[in-house]
Scaffold this motif. Structure first.
Motif, short mmCIF file in Angstrom:
data_model
loop_
_atom_site.label_atom_id
_atom_site.label_comp_id
_atom_site.label_asym_id
_atom_site.label_seq_id
_atom_site.Cartn_x
_atom_site.Cartn_y
_atom_site.Cartn_z
N LEU B 8 -19.49 -10.62 -5.91
CA LEU B 8 -18.15 -10.97 -6.31
C LEU B 8 -17.60 -11.91 -5.25
N LYS B 9 -17.06 -13.05 -5.69
CA LYS B 9 -16.38 -13.91 -4.73
C LYS B 9 -15.01 -13.30 -4.44
N THR B 10 -14.57 -13.31 -3.21
CA THR B 10 -13.26 -12.74 -2.93
C THR B 10 -12.34 -13.77 -2.31
N ILE B 11 -11.03 -13.64 -2.60
CA ILE B 11 -10.04 -14.51 -1.95
C ILE B 11 -9.03 -13.61 -1.25
N PRO B 12 -8.32 -14.14 -0.24
CA PRO B 12 -7.36 -13.32 0.50
C PRO B 12 -6.25 -12.75 -0.41
N VAL B 13 -5.73 -11.59 -0.02
CA VAL B 13 -4.72 -10.87 -0.82
C VAL B 13 -3.54 -11.77 -1.16
N LYS B 14 -2.97 -12.41 -0.15
CA LYS B 14 -1.77 -13.22 -0.36
C LYS B 14 -2.03 -14.36 -1.32
N VAL B 335 -12.38 0.07 13.47
CA VAL B 335 -13.12 -1.18 13.37
C VAL B 335 -12.96 -1.67 11.94
N SER B 336 -12.76 -2.96 11.78
CA SER B 336 -12.62 -3.49 10.43
C SER B 336 -13.42 -4.78 10.34
N SER B 337 -13.56 -5.28 9.16
CA SER B 337 -14.37 -6.47 8.98
C SER B 337 -13.47 -7.67 8.74
N LEU B 338 -13.98 -8.84 9.10
CA LEU B 338 -13.22 -10.07 8.86
C LEU B 338 -13.24 -10.44 7.39
N LYS B 339 -14.04 -9.67 6.62
CA LYS B 339 -14.19 -10.02 5.21
C LYS B 339 -12.98 -9.64 4.36
N HIS B 340 -12.16 -8.70 4.86
CA HIS B 340 -11.07 -8.22 4.01
C HIS B 340 -9.89 -7.70 4.82
N LEU B 370 -5.26 10.16 0.45
CA LEU B 370 -3.96 9.58 0.09
C LEU B 370 -2.89 10.66 0.05
N VAL B 371 -3.30 11.84 -0.45
CA VAL B 371 -2.36 12.96 -0.52
C VAL B 371 -1.97 13.40 0.88
N ARG B 372 -2.98 13.47 1.76
CA ARG B 372 -2.72 13.98 3.10
C ARG B 372 -2.05 12.95 4.00
N ALA B 373 -2.22 11.67 3.68
CA ALA B 373 -1.70 10.63 4.56
C ALA B 373 -0.18 10.54 4.48
N ASP B 374 0.40 9.94 5.51
CA ASP B 374 1.83 9.68 5.52
C ASP B 374 2.10 8.19 5.30
N GLY B 375 1.04 7.39 5.38
CA GLY B 375 1.26 5.96 5.20
C GLY B 375 -0.03 5.19 5.41
N PHE B 376 0.12 3.86 5.34
CA PHE B 376 -1.02 2.97 5.53
C PHE B 376 -0.87 2.20 6.82
N CYS B 377 -1.98 2.05 7.53
CA CYS B 377 -2.03 1.07 8.59
C CYS B 377 -2.84 -0.08 8.02
N ILE B 378 -2.24 -1.26 7.96
CA ILE B 378 -2.92 -2.38 7.32
C ILE B 378 -3.54 -3.26 8.39
N ILE B 379 -4.87 -3.42 8.33
CA ILE B 379 -5.56 -4.27 9.30
C ILE B 379 -5.84 -5.61 8.64
N GLY B 380 -5.26 -6.65 9.20
CA GLY B 380 -5.34 -7.97 8.59
C GLY B 380 -6.76 -8.48 8.48
N GLN B 381 -6.94 -9.45 7.60
CA GLN B 381 -8.27 -9.98 7.35
C GLN B 381 -8.83 -10.68 8.59
N ASN B 382 -7.95 -11.23 9.42
CA ASN B 382 -8.42 -11.96 10.59
C ASN B 382 -8.50 -11.08 11.84
N CYS B 383 -8.62 -9.77 11.64
CA CYS B 383 -8.64 -8.84 12.77
C CYS B 383 -9.88 -7.96 12.66
N GLU B 384 -10.60 -7.82 13.79
CA GLU B 384 -11.84 -7.05 13.74
C GLU B 384 -11.63 -5.58 14.04
#
Lengths: 635, 635
Positions: B8-14, B335-340, B370-384
């Motif tokens: 699947l080709k992917t494009i950034p969220v925004k 740790v996150s990937s630069l892919k997403h 998701l039930v147990r969580a209190d929120g999301f920490c969003i790791i940007g696409q340009n962050c490892e």
């Protein structure tokens, strides 16, 4: 004159709440009901819910590929590819398919070399349970899905159903009976005559009840008659869990509520040290809470929040969460009395990186101040007031995100501010204009203190005849300032339709009743200038002390006959169908710091100011010249 | 094997959001409807609403008392009381009564000296308009009550009705058609067999739709068949404004959605750089948005938020407000990937004055996270990735107020944590227990870093045979620590019902398949100790590497046949109806800093721990000794 119980004894808010809650704890039984899980959004669980089945229900492939036995793959490598046979060594699986013994691992499709329809090659050994979601990885049968006393969210509904739970026991929604009382109260669909008050509180209460998880039931207004009110309360008690009687909760000649409730049951509290909202009645009748609330909308709102909502929470198991609290700098001195805890409505704006709280009208009748406010600043009973510039806590009922996207305007009032406030969110979803009307001079002072983005102003320099610029130069000697040109507008004398008193000019104001604008308003400055020029002293004007805060309020006063004349803009006279005697044209502009012009929201404001939609609205209102609207004059 | 469009080709969220919104802007027409003002709670105004009448409708008494003519009272004083005659000089008025000419002021009842029924005396002159609410003081006819693009609140309903507005034009609620697809999907009321997945996503979407102001319409699940799915989409398009197809949005053998949508209309985006949630399809068919979402619940949830909600907002004029964002300290390296762009679910706790974010399971299938969580920490696409101890932004979906009233527990897992979490809010409305299961040792490390209030632990000191205390002394040499005694519990080997493999003790684990606990778990420490004592090396155990995170997960794995045996507590075996071979008793306690014992929430926790309700639940689960539960041992 009839008997009046003139002096209501008051007790502190917290004491009243605790006393009432304590009494209710003994008698209120939480009722529950069992409802389909998929219809349970927003309901409160009565007890913990445990999963009936696992999710996944079986060991499942986590990828598209093939299911294999991990041990069999041992030894496979780039140099020694291993060939597997379909149906013997592997099985094709899609994500979510079961992985059954002897298979215990999945190899992704993209890691396979396809040799033919029946065989694949792999270049790497895999370990057991690779790419397999083991049974119960997400939900284990028997584990708690959600606790008791929990408000059900969309994701909770998802896991309830995945966990095999189709029905859930929740707290019953409390039913609230709402009884409007008062001989002067009419239903909104009737045409009001003088002395009538349109019934609106029960509609507001109904919406609050829905927001807080209850079921409202509104009754028709009941006239001020002891027996009729008593009968209405009896009926509402049969049909509801909580009854709210509004108004007649005070101690006036026709305030029967407290006497009726004393006869029917027990009145625990009558009068709380809260402002607005003092005359509240907290009682228990037939084992149910019956609450009397005052009639002024702001008092009614604040008392509903403080005394009805906690009772609802007690029944539903919901927690009364106070609004989001933020710290803000107070823009104006607030004096309060030690007699009560006071709820001051404030507008909150973000200017620079400061949150600024500007107090609004404090009257209990000023429902529009609740609409315009962003939250409450609560001044404790043991506090005599707060100085301007001090930091206060504000209970917000608007989101911070909205506040951060709001252009703050403090200064002179004109109808075009309404048009701009309307067009902002329609043109830029999520952007707002918030305006507070304090007059030109007070607006410029707020701009100087950094409490507003823009200050609408129309101040005439009597020496040069030029508007606004000299005031900015004098007040901001060291700062780079700008003027966003607004409109030229016609000021004049607003008089009754047909001008029955034959008013021709300023001189005629000596022989009629007048309504003035507040000190610091540009229109008042203009009047004073015109009076001085004409050699008239203010004492000669009957009503010079009578102040109204906006052009529209002046027009309304003239319309009602409360005054024969007032000064204001053409559009206000036009809107109220009154006559208008022009006395001059003036420039109504927006003062701003030059650096503020860079803000995204200000750019949006400028765009709206120059838009066709705005122009159309202003032209329809009349009395405006828009030749230079939106131009920027840098000083 | 069938053809798969594997990459699947992917494009950034925004980029995906903007591209789709831009295309929809041209075709989506905002529809409006006129509804009764009293039913308009939560709706978005289509345009500004202007008042039809004033409030008050007339000059009205603001107090109970008498209406007088201000000029007539001139000269009255303590020394020279003035007598006024009823019907001539004054008229009795209650609050809200009209004040008609010639009367223009009100004197409060308490300021009157009553002489007889027909006369009163006053001791002070009054000024005009004292205690009179002038017409339009609150609302002036013609003024804007609420702007366009405004979400109607209870107080708005109040002023609309007071301002004479009975009907209001609002944006129509968008209708969302929800189509579950997949041959393996069954309706929740059917008994699932192996390979089945219970349909829950459409129920979750329906609840999200309601929350965001839309009208959901769920369709029956459609099997993986090109024509049937196409027909279902056609029908849903006729009946709704937006269509959501779930799942089949990826590129597997049976993922037809994208092909169908390409045939029926235009696919603008297939694949977004978001994790979880990559295989999303954004398309336009017959001028309406059709969105394909992936099947895993967490992916589905995140994609609905990111791609369906903005489309709803576009139609309703509501602004997509992201959740409330706070800054928190990350407790574990991510740790996150630069892919997403990655959405990591976090639990948030307030320990001391720090907010701590603890990452939860990251799998797309882990709905419970998701039930147990209190929120999301969003790791940007340009962050490892982000290091532990760094400050991150967390998008909360639980209120800060709730989080501040939550006891945070990080450490070893036991079923009693579920019981305690259930009982906390039921015993203390608004108080919660939040527990994260990382094993005893990792829990103590979190306690050391100040990231948790309590750390449940059961660590055996092999030399002394005493549980927990020596570990605390070693890890916290300089701090005053305490142990809240929990339960003694029986650990043992969990085996199939009837013990078909005849397992008697640790030695027998060599000849069966085993499921282990994760590194650092007390149960694993115990196994290692027992193996060492028995002279068995871990390599001899088939499945030593297979890890499960909780006792219940171990039991579920045994239940499913994925392993013959695993070690855990009696209550887990009991809950899953499995057999149990005891191997020893251990002490499961809560480590805590001494100063933390003073917290109100910890006192509540202790109270619940010692309550009869808790004791009953633990006894019903079985395998616990509660002789010392709730006792405090200071070290």
């Amino acid at each position: 004159m009839g008997k009046r119980n003139l002096y209501l004894k008051t007790i502190p808010v917290k004491e009243a709440q605790e006393q009432y809650m304590q009494a209710l704890l003994d008698i209120v039984v939480s009722k529950t009901e069992v409802i389909p899980a998929e219809d349970s959004l927003g309901r409160m669980t009565a007890k913990a819910v445990y999963a009936r089945c696992c999710s996944p229900l079986f060991n499942a492939a986590a990828m598209d590929g093939i299911a294999v036995t991990a041990k069999q793959t041992q030894g496979a490598s780039q140099e020694n590819p291993l060939t597997l046979t379909k149906g013997v060594d592997f099985q094709i699986v899609d994500t979510g398919d079961p992985v059954r013994p002897p298979y215990d691992a999945v190899i992704m499709a993209e890691d396979l070399l396809e040799t033919d329809e029946e065989h694949v090659q792999i270049l790497e050994a895999v370990s057991g349970w690779q790419h397999v979601r083991p049974i119960g990885e997400d939900i284990v049968a028997g584990e708690m899905l959600i606790p008791g006393g929990h408000k059900i969210r969309p994701i909770d509904i998802g896991v309830l159903i995945s966990g095999g739970i189709l029905k859930v026991e929740v707290a019953k929604k409390p039913k609230i009976g709402l009884i409007p009382t008062g001989t002067e109260i009419i239903e909104p669909d009737k045409e009001p005559k003088e002395g009538d008050i349109i019934e609106s509180n029960s509609r507001m209460f109904a919406a609050m009840t829905v927001n807080y998880g209850g079921i409202p039931r509104r009754y028709s207004p009941v006239v001020d008659d002891y027996e009729k009110i008593k009968a209405a309360i009896k009926r509402a008690l049969d049909e509801n869990d909580i009854v709210v009687v509004n108004a007649g909760s005070s101690a006036g000649t026709e305030d029967y509520t407290v006497h009726i409730l004393r006869e029917m049951g027990e009145v625990l509290v009558h009068g709380v040290a809260i402002k607005p909202g003092k005359p509240v009645i907290l009682s228990i009748v037939e084992g149910k809470p019956v609450i009397g609330l005052p009639g002024y909308p702001v008092s009614a709102y604040i008392d509903f929040e403080n005394f009805v909502r906690p009772v609802m929470d007690l029944m539903s198991g919901e927690r009364h969460l106070s609004g989001h609290t933020v710290k803000a700098v107070l823009s104006k001195r607030l004096v309060s009395s030690l007699k009560h805890q006071e709820y001051v409505r404030v507008k909150v704006g973000k200017v620079g990186d400061k949150l600024i709280a500007s107090p609004l009208a404090r009257g209990a009748g000023a429902a529009m101040s609740l609409v315009r406010a962003d939250g409450f600043c609560i001044i404790g009973q043991n506090c005599e007031g707060v100085e301007a510039g001090e930091t206060v806590e504000v209970e917000l009922y608007r989101s911070l995100d909205e506040i951060e996207h709001t252009v703050v305007s403090i200064g002179s009032h004109d109808l075009i501010l309404d048009f701009l406030a309307d067009l902002m969110p329609l043109s830029y979803t999520g952007s707002f204009l918030s305006s507070t009307h304090v007059g030109s001079m007070a607006g410029l002072m707020a701009l100087k203190r950094g409490e507003t983005h823009i200050a609408p102003t129309h101040l005439l320099d009597e020496e040069t005849g030029i508007y606004n610029i000299s005031y900015l130069k004098r007040l901001f000697p060291e700062q780079e300032m700008a003027l966003i040109k607004g409109v030229k507008r016609i000021q004049g004398i607003i008089v009754q339709k047909g001008n029955p008193k034959g008013i021709q000019g300023i001189e005629d104001l000596r022989r009629v009743t007048y309504v003035n604008r507040q000190r610091g308003a540009g229109t008042r400055v203009l009047l004073d200038y015109l009076l001085k020029t004409a050699g008239i002293c203010p004492e000669e004007i009957d009503g010079y002390e009578k102040e109204a805060a906006t052009h529209m309020a002046v027009a309304a006063m003239v319309k009602s006959g409360g005054a024969d004349a007032g000064m204001g803009v053409y559009s206000a006279a036009h809107a109220m169908d009154l006559d208008f005697i022009p006395v001059g044209e003036e420039e109504y502009d927006f003062a701003i710091r030059k650096e503020t012009l860079k803000l995204e929201e200000i750019r949006q404001f400028l765009h709206v100011l120059k838009s066709d939609e705005f122009r159309k609205k202003a032209e329809a209102a009349g009395g405006y010249d828009l030749a230079h609207t939106g131009e920027i004059v840098e000083l």
